[in-house]
Design an enzyme around this catalytic site. Structure first.
Site, mmCIF file in Angstrom:
data_model
loop_
_atom_site.group_PDB
_atom_site.id
_atom_site.type_symbol
_atom_site.label_atom_id
_atom_site.label_comp_id
_atom_site.label_asym_id
_atom_site.label_seq_id
_atom_site.Cartn_x
_atom_site.Cartn_y
_atom_site.Cartn_z
ATOM 1 N N TYR A 7 9.410 13.121 -4.915
ATOM 2 C CA TYR A 7 10.093 13.971 -3.942
ATOM 3 C C TYR A 7 11.541 14.240 -4.355
ATOM 4 O O TYR A 7 12.094 15.285 -4.048
ATOM 5 C CB TYR A 7 10.086 13.316 -2.557
ATOM 6 C CG TYR A 7 8.838 13.608 -1.745
ATOM 7 C CD1 TYR A 7 7.592 13.199 -2.180
ATOM 8 C CD2 TYR A 7 8.920 14.279 -0.535
ATOM 9 C CE1 TYR A 7 6.452 13.460 -1.438
ATOM 10 C CE2 TYR A 7 7.789 14.543 0.221
ATOM 11 C CZ TYR A 7 6.559 14.123 -0.244
ATOM 12 O OH TYR A 7 5.432 14.385 0.497
ATOM 13 N N LYS A 52 -0.924 4.204 -9.463
ATOM 14 C CA LYS A 52 -1.793 4.677 -10.544
ATOM 15 C C LYS A 52 -1.290 4.073 -11.848
ATOM 16 O O LYS A 52 -0.824 4.782 -12.756
ATOM 17 C CB LYS A 52 -1.785 6.213 -10.596
ATOM 18 C CG LYS A 52 -2.622 6.875 -9.520
ATOM 19 C CD LYS A 52 -4.127 6.786 -9.774
ATOM 20 C CE LYS A 52 -4.560 7.711 -10.898
ATOM 21 N NZ LYS A 52 -6.014 7.528 -11.197
ATOM 22 N N ASP A 61 -6.311 6.410 -6.063
ATOM 23 C CA ASP A 61 -7.506 7.239 -5.832
ATOM 24 C C ASP A 61 -8.619 6.410 -5.197
ATOM 25 O O ASP A 61 -9.304 6.857 -4.275
ATOM 26 C CB ASP A 61 -7.970 7.932 -7.119
ATOM 27 C CG ASP A 61 -8.183 6.976 -8.286
ATOM 28 O OD1 ASP A 61 -7.686 5.837 -8.233
ATOM 29 O OD2 ASP A 61 -8.861 7.369 -9.257
ATOM 30 N N ASP A 85 2.271 9.929 1.322
ATOM 31 C CA ASP A 85 2.125 11.179 2.068
ATOM 32 C C ASP A 85 0.639 11.488 2.247
ATOM 33 O O ASP A 85 0.172 11.779 3.358
ATOM 34 C CB ASP A 85 2.826 12.302 1.298
ATOM 35 C CG ASP A 85 2.719 13.643 2.010
ATOM 36 O OD1 ASP A 85 2.909 13.670 3.240
ATOM 37 O OD2 ASP A 85 2.433 14.648 1.342
ATOM 38 N N ASP A 129 -2.022 10.750 5.769
ATOM 39 C CA ASP A 129 -2.781 11.812 6.445
ATOM 40 C C ASP A 129 -4.255 11.418 6.526
ATOM 41 O O ASP A 129 -4.923 11.631 7.547
ATOM 42 C CB ASP A 129 -2.684 13.136 5.666
ATOM 43 C CG ASP A 129 -1.597 14.056 6.208
ATOM 44 O OD1 ASP A 129 -0.611 13.523 6.751
ATOM 45 O OD2 ASP A 129 -1.725 15.287 6.087
HETATM 46 C C1 IPM Z 1 5.211 14.119 6.086
HETATM 47 C C2 IPM Z 1 5.268 15.587 5.781
HETATM 48 C C3 IPM Z 1 6.505 15.857 4.946
HETATM 49 C C4 IPM Z 1 6.352 15.128 3.621
HETATM 50 C C5 IPM Z 1 6.844 17.331 4.740
HETATM 51 C C6 IPM Z 1 6.942 18.066 6.061
HETATM 52 C C7 IPM Z 1 8.087 17.500 3.932
HETATM 53 O O1 IPM Z 1 4.103 15.994 5.158
HETATM 54 O O2 IPM Z 1 6.173 13.596 6.690
HETATM 55 O O3 IPM Z 1 4.222 13.480 5.734
HETATM 56 O O4 IPM Z 1 5.751 15.661 2.674
HETATM 57 O O5 IPM Z 1 6.843 14.011 3.520
HETATM 58 MG MG MG Z 2 2.631 14.510 5.044
#
Ligand code: IPM
Ligand code: MG
Length: 377
Positions: free
Chosen positions: A141, A192, A225, A249, A253
């Site tokens: 990032y 990884k 992975d 990230d 999710d």
């Molecule tokens: C998260 C989001 C952010 C990230 C975006 C909105 C920049 O996806 O907080 O997980 O990638 O960190």
């Molecule tokens: Mg995210």
């Protein structure tokens, strides 16, 4: 102690969910003696439109001076075509970087009432309680170089750099081990190391910290992975997962969806503790700005409300009050109230404000000393 809270509603459904959090905050002021002041500022697309930048220096100053930032969401189709520096998301990245919020805690908890809401089979997710500890201020990032250049032959070339230093890895590993000790005492470290030297260093440094300081915690290493696969195969094998910024990230999710609805999950982004034990902190729902339902009063405010519970726990050291709020959310779900994103047959569909009302009513109804629960949101 009067806490300074900065509210950054942002874009899309951010304003609607933060409005419910404000009502919950007032409840804590009135009924639990929480003393606080709030300021509100623009961030993301809203700030771009009004102030020309995703987050102004003045807002950054407010954030740096606050005890906690409560963040809604940023982004939307209106700004999708913006250049990289004018993307609403830059606000979040600047806040994370400039506040030094290196530790991102993302609990993925499956509430009993929502066992059927997951896309995974109920027996796979019933009782799920994972904590993802994501490194938040390093890695790809922020690594340099980060650029698009034009080569002599006219081709364009893009570079993002995955960079980690030993101290960055060690400090996030300590956060994960410390939190594991309060839970099931297990840490899985995901990287990884089979293809990335940053993964090799990650594994070595996590192992070092473990051996020297946390030998009582059960540590396993897993390739990222494989971790992704295991999260949908058998997520309950995990307790704490510690991982880098990009893998975190994605894995968070995935874990959120496994747990049921991304509309339910809170997060905390924490900095290093100073000599007085204080740390910078930002709390935000994991969900985004959901432009499709923005302004319609349909958004689920529970992730944002649960983020306030994390704030009570980590920034205000009010564990009982955090548990009380988590119990209030649980009660509302058990009573059958659902926003559209978690709607199930036979349940009562409500909007954002009615959900907020229900949480406030549950807070009024619950015994005020909800202690002794170890649930670790
Ligand atoms: C998260 C989001 C952010 C990230 C975006 C909105 C920049 O996806 O907080 O997980 O990638 O960190
Ligand atoms: Mg995210």
């Amino acid at each position: 102690m009067t806490y300074k809270i900065l509210l950054l509603p942002g874009d899309g459904i951010g304003a609607e969910v933060i409005a419910e959090v404000e009502r919950v905050l007032s409840w804590y002021g009135k009924h639990r003696g929480l003393s606080f002041t709030t300021e509100t500022a623009l961030v993301g697309g809203a700030a771009l439109d009004a102030e020309g930048t995703p987050v102004t220096d003045a807002t950054m100053k407010l954030a740096l001076e606050s005890d906690a930032v409560l963040f809604g969401a940023v982004g939307g189709p209106k700004w999708d075509g913006n250049s990289f520096d004018k993307k609403p998301e830059r606000a979040l990245l600047r806040l994370r970087k400039d506040l030094g919020l290196f530790a991102n805690l993302r609990p993925a908890i499956c509430f009993d009432a929502l066992t059927d809401a997951s896309s995974l089979r109920p027996e796979i997710v019933a009782g799920l309680d994972i904590l993802i500890v994501r490194e938040l201020t390093g890695g790809v990032y922020f690594g340099e170089p980060k650029e698009i250049t034009t080569l002599p032959n006219g081709e364009r070339r893009a570079v993002d750099s995955q960079v980690y230093t030993t101290s960055e890895i060690q400090r996030i590993a300590r956060v994960a081990f410390d939190l594991a000790r309060l839970r099931k005492n297990q840490v899985a470290s995901a990287e990884k190391s089979n293809v990335m030297v940053s993964g090799v260093l990650w594994r070595e440094e996590v192992t070092k910290v473990h051996k020297a300081e946390y030998a009582d915690v059960q540590l396993s290493h897993i390739l990222a992975d494989n971790c992704a696969m295991q999260l949908v195969r058998n997520p309950k094998q995990f307790d704490v997962i510690v991982t880098d910024n990009l893998f975190g990230d994605m894995l968070s999710d995935e874990a959120a969806q496994a747990a049921g609805s991304i509309g339910m999950l809170p997060s905390a982004s924490l900095g290093a503790k100073d000599a007085n034990g204080k740390q910078k902190a930002l709390y935000e729902p994991v969900h985004g700005s959901a432009p499709d339902i923005a302004g319609k009063g349909l958004a689920n405010p529970l992730a944002c409300i649960l983020s306030l519970a994390m704030c009570l726990r980590y920034s205000f050291a009010r564990v009982n009050d955090a548990v009380l709020l988590e119990k209030a959310v649980e009660k509302v779900l058990n009573d059958g109230l659902r926003t559209g994103d978690i709607m199930q047959p036979g349940k009562t569909k409500v909007g954002t404000k009615a959900m907020g009302d229900a949480v406030l009513a549950a807070l009024d109804a619950l015994p005020n000393e909800a202690a002794g629960d170890t649930r670790s949101i």
